[in-house]
Design a protein around this motif. Structure first.
Motif, short mmCIF file in Angstrom:
data_model
loop_
_atom_site.label_atom_id
_atom_site.label_comp_id
_atom_site.label_asym_id
_atom_site.label_seq_id
_atom_site.Cartn_x
_atom_site.Cartn_y
_atom_site.Cartn_z
N THR A 209 0.84 -1.19 0.00
CA THR A 209 0.00 0.00 0.00
C THR A 209 0.88 1.24 0.00
O THR A 209 2.09 1.17 -0.18
CB THR A 209 -0.95 -0.03 1.22
OG1 THR A 209 -1.89 1.04 1.11
CG2 THR A 209 -0.20 0.07 2.53
N GLN A 213 -3.06 5.71 0.48
CA GLN A 213 -4.08 4.66 0.54
C GLN A 213 -4.44 4.31 1.98
O GLN A 213 -5.62 4.06 2.29
CB GLN A 213 -3.59 3.42 -0.21
CG GLN A 213 -3.53 3.62 -1.72
CD GLN A 213 -2.83 2.47 -2.44
OE1 GLN A 213 -2.12 1.67 -1.82
NE2 GLN A 213 -3.01 2.40 -3.75
N ALA A 216 -6.75 7.06 3.25
CA ALA A 216 -8.10 6.86 2.73
C ALA A 216 -8.80 5.71 3.44
O ALA A 216 -10.01 5.77 3.70
CB ALA A 216 -8.05 6.61 1.22
N GLY A 217 -8.05 4.66 3.77
CA GLY A 217 -8.62 3.53 4.49
C GLY A 217 -9.05 3.90 5.89
O GLY A 217 -10.13 3.51 6.35
N GLN A 219 -9.96 6.84 6.95
CA GLN A 219 -11.14 7.70 6.86
C GLN A 219 -12.38 6.89 6.49
O GLN A 219 -13.47 7.15 7.01
CB GLN A 219 -10.88 8.81 5.85
CG GLN A 219 -9.80 9.78 6.30
CD GLN A 219 -9.37 10.76 5.22
OE1 GLN A 219 -9.52 10.50 4.02
NE2 GLN A 219 -8.84 11.89 5.64
N ALA A 220 -12.23 5.90 5.62
CA ALA A 220 -13.37 5.05 5.26
C ALA A 220 -13.87 4.25 6.46
O ALA A 220 -15.08 4.14 6.70
CB ALA A 220 -12.99 4.12 4.12
N HIS A 224 -17.51 4.49 8.35
CA HIS A 224 -18.29 3.26 8.54
C HIS A 224 -18.62 3.05 10.01
O HIS A 224 -19.79 2.83 10.38
CB HIS A 224 -17.50 2.08 7.98
CG HIS A 224 -17.94 0.75 8.48
ND1 HIS A 224 -19.13 0.15 8.10
CD2 HIS A 224 -17.35 -0.11 9.37
CE1 HIS A 224 -19.26 -1.02 8.71
NE2 HIS A 224 -18.20 -1.20 9.49
N ARG A 315 -10.86 -4.58 11.44
CA ARG A 315 -10.90 -3.42 10.56
C ARG A 315 -10.20 -2.21 11.19
O ARG A 315 -9.53 -1.44 10.51
CB ARG A 315 -12.37 -3.10 10.26
CG ARG A 315 -12.62 -2.27 9.04
CD ARG A 315 -14.11 -2.19 8.78
NE ARG A 315 -14.55 -3.12 7.77
CZ ARG A 315 -15.63 -3.90 7.85
NH1 ARG A 315 -16.39 -3.88 8.93
NH2 ARG A 315 -15.95 -4.71 6.87
N VAL A 358 -11.10 -3.24 4.95
CA VAL A 358 -11.20 -1.80 4.67
C VAL A 358 -11.82 -1.58 3.31
O VAL A 358 -12.68 -0.70 3.13
CB VAL A 358 -9.82 -1.13 4.78
CG1 VAL A 358 -9.86 0.30 4.25
CG2 VAL A 358 -9.32 -1.17 6.22
N ASP A 359 -11.41 -2.38 2.32
CA ASP A 359 -11.96 -2.23 0.98
C ASP A 359 -13.47 -2.41 0.96
O ASP A 359 -14.17 -1.80 0.14
CB ASP A 359 -11.30 -3.23 0.03
CG ASP A 359 -9.88 -2.82 -0.37
OD1 ASP A 359 -9.53 -1.63 -0.17
OD2 ASP A 359 -9.12 -3.68 -0.85
N ARG A 362 -15.02 1.11 1.66
CA ARG A 362 -14.57 2.30 0.93
C ARG A 362 -15.72 2.86 0.11
O ARG A 362 -16.54 2.16 -0.43
CB ARG A 362 -13.40 1.93 0.00
CG ARG A 362 -12.07 1.77 0.71
CD ARG A 362 -10.98 1.56 -0.30
NE ARG A 362 -9.73 1.17 0.31
CZ ARG A 362 -8.80 2.02 0.71
NH1 ARG A 362 -8.99 3.31 0.58
NH2 ARG A 362 -7.68 1.60 1.24
#
Length: 362
Positions: A209, A213, A216-217, A219-220, A224, A315, A358-359, A362
């Motif tokens: 990664t 990235q 962004a993970g 923050q996602a 969630h 997660r 994590v994906d 997103r």
């Protein structure tokens, strides 16, 4: 009033002004600096601390502490202001209503102009406290004691309606001064660490990664988990922010990242940093079960299932990897503590396919 950044600035006049500001009488006659750790000593991250011996004026109550701990702003910049303001808010507005194991505060003040804090705490060594880090073994019984403290804290504010009333001031991972610092200012510092520390760039490469990235993970996951069960979090539960007491009791230090959020943020970070990799693999599920049992015992009747919580446990590891330790320069804790925390967190990240989880969000 303003606050010193070195132990030498802790004078009777300073302490008396600080106590007077918080409504207490001026009682300090003399002080002696017993010890101090400030930024650059390799055991200080966001704030220093001084241990001070105090003599009181005649007529002062006998039960006043003779040794106190005074937290000190780093003094190297003002970027830490949101952290200091947040910790002062915890001790000034919440500590007294909590029954958990955490330091008692004698005075707390934040100066919004200088971005410095004045925070006077009990000396925990008077109660036999020890302060673990990843270089020392911690027993499973001691770790259960720390999880007991987290369970009591989390149960106290579990999905509390107060977050929409008198506790609406408590920040979240998405909004507030600390969130702004983490999302908008910290990424440049973290990328500098990745670029300048070869072992960090290798670890990020091993994970397949990049810094962008991972951000962004994080923050996602925070978006969630903001839609799941919420409570008051310590927010920064790596092992070095804890203390141990006789009888396998444990407490929580350094409340600068206190936040409203999902409980697995705290639980995942504590278990993963507290145990060597092999022990964490053997015990983490049983430790999560222990936490959930204690949560129910503390009055939470609506706790999610073990599998749902374990999924969020896995997660949440992305925060520990990115914010928890990629952001931490070697000067804060020294080389070995820094590297071991990275190894424990990145290994758990791989073990639990945190990237895949994590994906999903997103």
């Amino acid at each position: 009033m303003d606050h010193p950044v070195t132990g030498e600035g802790i004078t009777p006049d300073y302490l008396n002004r600080l106590f007077s500001w918080t409504g207490q009488p001026a009682r300090v006659a003399a002080v002696r600096l017993a010890a101090a750790k400030t930024y650059g000593d390799e055991m200080v991250s966001t704030a220093g601390r001084a241990i001070v011996e105090v003599d009181y004026l005649p007529g002062a109550p006998e039960n006043l502490p003779r040794r106190i701990v005074v937290k000190l702003a780093r003094g190297v910049d003002d970027i830490m202001g949101p952290f200091y303001r947040n910790e002062v808010a915890f001790y000034g507005r919440l500590r007294r209503e909590l029954t958990i194991e955490a330091p008692a505060a004698l005075a707390a003040h934040y100066n919004p102009v200088s971005h410095r804090l004045g925070l006077v705490l009990e000396d925990l060594t008077a109660r036999g406290a020890t302060f673990p880090n990843v270089l020392q073994p911690i027993s499973i019984a001691q770790l259960r004691g720390l999880l007991d403290t987290l369970a009591i804290l989390h149960a106290r504010y579990w999905n509390s309606p107060r977050f929409s009333s008198d506790l609406a001031w408590v920040e979240t991972h998405l909004e507030g001064g600390v969130a702004d610092l983490m999302n908008n200012l910290a990424p440049a510092y973290i990328q500098h660490e990745i670029d300048s520390q070869r072992f960090k760039s290798e670890l990020v490469g091993m994970l397949g990664t990049t810094g962008d990235q991972l951000l962004a993970g994080v923050q996602a996951v925070q978006r969630h988990q903001a839609n799941l069960s919420q409570t008051l979090l310590h927010g920064d539960t790596h092992l070095g922010n804890t203390y141990l007491l006789p009888g396998n009791r444990g407490g929580l230090l350094d409340w600068q990242l206190m936040v409203r959020g999902h409980p697995m943020h705290d639980v995942s970070y504590l278990i993963t940093t507290a145990l060597p990799i092999a022990e964490r693999r053997r015990h983490e599920r049983a430790l999560l079960e222990h936490y959930l049992d204690r949560l129910v015992a503390a009055g939470v009747s609506s706790a999610p299932s073990f599998e749902d919580m374990f999924r969020e446990f896995r997660r949440a590891l992305v925060w520990g990897v990115y914010i928890g330790w990629l952001t931490t320069p070697i000067v804060n804790y020294g080389w070995e503590i820094n590297v071991i925390n990275h190894l424990r967190l990145t290994t758990a990240y791989v073990d639990h396919d945190t990237a895949g989880l994590v994906d999903e969000v997103r």
